[in-house]
Design a protein around this motif. Structure first.
Motif, PDB file in Angstrom:
ATOM      1  N   ALA A  26       0.867  -1.176   0.246  1.00  0.00           N
ATOM      2  CA  ALA A  26      -0.144   0.209   0.235  1.00  0.00           C
ATOM      3  C   ALA A  26       0.697   1.015   0.227  1.00  0.00           C
ATOM      4  O   ALA A  26       1.471   1.113   0.875  1.00  0.00           O
ATOM      5  N   GLN A  27       0.609   1.945  -1.115  1.00  0.00           N
ATOM      6  CA  GLN A  27       1.764   2.643  -1.535  1.00  0.00           C
ATOM      7  C   GLN A  27       1.013   4.165  -2.561  1.00  0.00           C
ATOM      8  O   GLN A  27      -0.168   3.613  -3.119  1.00  0.00           O
ATOM      9  N   GLU A  28       1.718   5.457  -2.719  1.00  0.00           N
ATOM     10  CA  GLU A  28       0.951   6.553  -2.698  1.00  0.00           C
ATOM     11  C   GLU A  28       0.783   5.347  -4.425  1.00  0.00           C
ATOM     12  O   GLU A  28       2.594   5.122  -4.652  1.00  0.00           O
ATOM     13  N   PRO A  29       0.161   5.464  -5.715  1.00  0.00           N
ATOM     14  CA  PRO A  29       0.549   5.270  -6.770  1.00  0.00           C
ATOM     15  C   PRO A  29       1.778   6.386  -7.672  1.00  0.00           C
ATOM     16  O   PRO A  29       1.404   6.958  -7.478  1.00  0.00           O
ATOM     17  N   ILE A  30       2.315   5.257  -8.527  1.00  0.00           N
ATOM     18  CA  ILE A  30       3.497   6.057  -9.399  1.00  0.00           C
ATOM     19  C   ILE A  30       2.635   6.588 -10.047  1.00  0.00           C
ATOM     20  O   ILE A  30       1.973   6.311 -10.817  1.00  0.00           O
ATOM     21  N   LYS A  31       3.083   8.081 -10.858  1.00  0.00           N
ATOM     22  CA  LYS A  31       2.769   8.493 -12.012  1.00  0.00           C
ATOM     23  C   LYS A  31       3.184   7.980 -13.665  1.00  0.00           C
ATOM     24  O   LYS A  31       4.764   7.858 -13.713  1.00  0.00           O
ATOM     25  N   VAL A  32       2.781   7.513 -14.214  1.00  0.00           N
ATOM     26  CA  VAL A  32       2.761   6.677 -15.373  1.00  0.00           C
ATOM     27  C   VAL A  32       2.656   7.151 -16.134  1.00  0.00           C
ATOM     28  O   VAL A  32       1.806   7.814 -16.838  1.00  0.00           O
TER      29      VAL A  32
END
Length: 343
Positions: A38-44
Motif C-alpha cells: 500500500a503506497q501512493e500510486p506511481i505516475k506512469v
C-alpha cells in the motif's frame, strides 16, 4: 493527446475503451497481477506511435488501465506520436514528474536511450528489438514473445485449411513479427505438412486498407486461411468467406464466422513487475521479454468461441498435448527471427 483516426468498422474506439475499463478490475487476477504494498500510486505515462486500438498497443493500454483501477498507478498516454516527435514527448513527460515512461522504441532506439540518459531517476520501460545496456540502468526493454501461442494457432489453422494455401500478412519484417509467423507456420506443418505459404508485409503498423487489399490478393491466389497480424486482414477474410487466425488480441466476437483462433499477448505480468520494482526502488536495466511467454502468463490461446467443436479433435488433442508440454518445459517453441518467405 493527439486525435485518433476514424474508428474501424468492427473494433470501434468507443467499444475498445469501454471494454478496457470494464475489464480493469479483474484483469490483474486473470493475467498475473502481483499484490503491491500500500503506497501512493506511481505516475506512469505511455507514448504510442499508433492509436490505442492497434493490437500491440491495446494490450499495453489494457494492462495500464487495470493497474490504475487497482490504485497502483496514475496513467496518462499520448497516441499517434510521430517518430520525429517521440523524443520531445518523452522529455515533456519526464519534466512533468512522471516516474515511469512506457511505450515503444523500435523506430527511435537511439533517441529514446539518449533521453533516458538525461533523466536517470525516471524508469523507462520500452518495447525494443535490442537488449538492455548496464551503462543505462534506468532503461529496461520488453518484447512480445508469444511464439508458443502462435504455434498452437498454427496447429489449428493447418487442420482447418482445405487447400493448404495459407496467407500471412504482417506490418514489418522485424524480429517481433518474424518469430510469430515462423512459429505459426511450424504449427501449420504439424497438421498440414504439405502446406504452402504466401507471406507479405504492408510497411505499416496501422493501415487496415492496405492489409485488406493484400489479403484480397492472397485469397485470389488461392489462400483459404489467413494469418491476421494486422487489422484489415480479417475484414477481407470475412467478406470473401475464408478463415483467419488472430494475433495479440481476440477478435473472435467481431468475426464469429471467420476468426478460428487467436494468440493472445498479456502485458500485465511485464507491467506489474516493473511497477513493483519502481515502488521498491529496485528498477534496473533488464530484459522483460521473459514475462511474455506462456509459462509466465504472458501468452495464451484465446477461447475458440463459435469454432468450439468445429476444429478436428485430433488437432485439438495435439494442441492440449503441446500446451501441457510447453508449460512443463518439455516442448520449446523455436524462436526464428529471420524474415519469413513465401514458398
Amino acid at each position: 493527446m493527439t486525435k485518433a483516426p476514424t474508428p474501424l468498422r468492427h473494433f470501434t474506439r468507443r467499444r475498445f475503451l469501454a471494454t478496457a475499463a470494464a475489464a480493469a478490475l479483474t484483469a490483474g487476477l486473470l493475467t498475473g497481477a502481483r499484490p503491491l504494498m500500500a503506497q501512493e500510486p506511481i505516475k506512469v505515462a505511455a507514448i504510442y506511435t499508433v492509436p490505442v486500438e492497434q493490437q500491440w498497443v491495446s494490450r499495453i493500454h489494457k494492462a495500464a488501465v487495470a493497474a490504475e483501477e487497482r490504485g497502483d498507478i496514475t496513467y496518462t498516454f499520448s497516441e499517434n506520436v510521430s517518430n520525429t516527435d517521440y523524443a520531445r514527448v518523452m522529455r515533456e513527460y519526464a519534466e512533468d514528474g512522471t516516474q515511469m515512461i512506457i511505450g515503444e522504441a523500435f523506430a527511435v532506439e537511439q533517441e529514446a536511450r539518449e533521453v533516458a540518459a538525461e533523466y536517470p531517476d525516471i524508469a523507462f520501460l520500452l518495447g525494443s528489438s535490442f537488449k538492455p545496456d548496464p551503462a543505462l540502468p534506468n532503461f529496461a526493454v520488453f518484447d512480445n514473445y508469444i511464439q508458443d501461442a502462435s504455434y498452437l494457432t498454427g496447429i489449428i489453422a493447418g487442420s482447418m485449411s482445405e487447400s493448404g494455401n495459407i496467407g500471412l500478412i504482417g506490418g514489418f519484417p522485424i524480429p517481433e513479427v518474424n518469430r510469430l509467423m515462423h512459429a505459426f507456420m511450424a504449427g501449420v506443418r504439424e497438421t498440414n505438412p504439405d502446406a504452402s505459404f504466401q507471406v507479405s508485409f504492408i510497411g505499416s503498423w496501422f493501415d487496415p486498407p492496405a492489409a485488406k487489399e493484400t489479403a484480397y490478393a492472397m485469397i485470389e491466389n488461392g489462400a483459404d486461411m489467413l494469418y491476421a497480424e494486422r487489422f484489415g486482414v480479417s475484414d477481407a477474410a470475412q467478406e470473401k468467406g475464408v478463415l483467419a487466425i488472430g494475433n495479440v488480441i481476440d477478435t473472435q466476437a467481431d468475426y464469429p464466422d471467420t476468426v478460428v483462433a487467436s494468440a493472445i499477448w498479456n502485458f500485465e505480468p511485464t507491467l506489474n513487475m516493473a511497477i513493483e520494482q519502481v515502488k521498491a526502488g529496485t528498477f534496473e536495466a533488464d530484459d522483460y521479454g521473459r514475462f511474455s511467454i506462456m509459462k509466465e502468463g504472458g501468452a495464451e490461446l484465446a477461447p475458440l468461441g463459435t469454432f468450439a467443436g468445429k476444429v478436428p479433435q485430433e488437432a485439438m488433442d495435439l494442441v492440449e498435448q503441446r500446451k501441457a508440454e510447453i508449460m512443463s518445459g518439455d516442448y520449446v517453441t523455436e524462436i526464428n527471427d529471420e524474415e519469413p518467405k513465401s514458398n
